[in-house]
Design a protein around this motif. Sequence first.
Motif, PDB file in Angstrom:
ATOM      1  N   LYS A  25       0.838  -1.192   0.000  1.00 51.23           N
ATOM      2  CA  LYS A  25       0.000   0.000   0.000  1.00 51.23           C
ATOM      3  C   LYS A  25       0.874   1.243   0.000  1.00 51.23           C
ATOM      4  CE  LYS A  25      -4.148   1.905   2.175  1.00 51.23           C
ATOM      5  NZ  LYS A  25      -5.231   1.663   3.155  1.00 51.23           N
ATOM      6  N   ASN A  50      -2.711  -0.550  -4.276  1.00 49.48           N
ATOM      7  CA  ASN A  50      -3.672   0.059  -3.376  1.00 49.48           C
ATOM      8  C   ASN A  50      -3.054   1.288  -2.711  1.00 49.48           C
ATOM      9  OD1 ASN A  50      -6.103   0.281  -2.024  1.00 49.48           O
ATOM     10  ND2 ASN A  50      -5.496  -1.096  -0.374  1.00 49.48           N
ATOM     11  N   SER A  52      -4.068   5.204  -0.372  1.00 51.16           N
ATOM     12  CA  SER A  52      -5.079   6.015   0.304  1.00 51.16           C
ATOM     13  C   SER A  52      -4.493   7.368   0.655  1.00 51.16           C
ATOM     14  CB  SER A  52      -5.597   5.317   1.569  1.00 51.16           C
ATOM     15  OG  SER A  52      -4.558   5.149   2.514  1.00 51.16           O
ATOM     16  N   GLN A 103     -11.730  -9.264   1.467  1.00 47.97           N
ATOM     17  CA  GLN A 103     -11.458  -7.915   1.949  1.00 47.97           C
ATOM     18  C   GLN A 103     -11.451  -7.806   3.484  1.00 47.97           C
ATOM     19  OE1 GLN A 103     -14.235  -5.543  -0.529  1.00 47.97           O
ATOM     20  NE2 GLN A 103     -12.415  -4.889  -1.629  1.00 47.97           N
ATOM     21  N   SER A 130      -6.940  -5.002  -3.834  1.00 49.89           N
ATOM     22  CA  SER A 130      -7.443  -3.782  -3.211  1.00 49.89           C
ATOM     23  C   SER A 130      -8.363  -4.127  -2.047  1.00 49.89           C
ATOM     24  CB  SER A 130      -8.207  -2.930  -4.232  1.00 49.89           C
ATOM     25  OG  SER A 130      -9.332  -3.630  -4.725  1.00 49.89           O
TER      26      SER A 130
END
Length: 244
Positions: A25, A50, A52, A103, A130
């Motif tokens: 990530k 992925n 954020s 997930q 993801s």
Amino acid sequence: MEKEQQIFGIRAIIEAIQSGASIDKVYIQKEASGELMKDLMKAMKRANINFSYVPVEKLNKLTPNNHQGAVATISPISFFDLETLVETVLENGKKPLFLILDQISDARNFGAIIRTAECTGVNGIIIQKSGAAPVNGDTVKTSAGAVFNIPICKVEHIKDAIFLLQANGIKTIAATEKTEHTIYNVDFSDAVAIIMGSEDRGVNPSVLKIVDEKAKLPMFGSIGSLNVSVACGAFLYEAVRQRS
């Protein structure tokens, strides 16, 4: 999070992506901009990594170094190709037992599940690229090192993994309360893949539509659900009981 599992700095992360590093990530500072940041976003999109957006305080907590608005976490393991793993397991002649995690986002839950999966002889764990928990220091610690002993596959979509398993004669069983069948009414003795859902939503409804069977744990208390790692352990040990 352990420092050796991090890369900080935009250019360093881009180079790591281009070299094929197992990046779990990337954390990007909110409102970050600039041409180099645009290059990073393009590289992450091409590699389907992925990421954020987080406040700068989060990045400062991750590393005291000059992060330039970006910190990446690197997996301490190499991931397996699902199709190759399935072929290898089937060639060994044993009835495979796979585990699909739809997930699950908590690294400690992930680690606890990996530990139980390794102890119960699971042939491989399948996660989605993801939305899944990263393989980080918490995962390694909670798994008691089991993460290094069991194949883990990352796939683009959980449903594609299910179709691949079904095409190879592996029955898919979803853990969900949306069924009348308990784990004691379902046959785990054949080639199976057990699907566990996320901590807050359970197995995705679109996934439930394509699985072969559904099963639940009988509940007798006032609390309506178990921690996902505990529930997963109950499913896996029922499979062990039926196979013994």
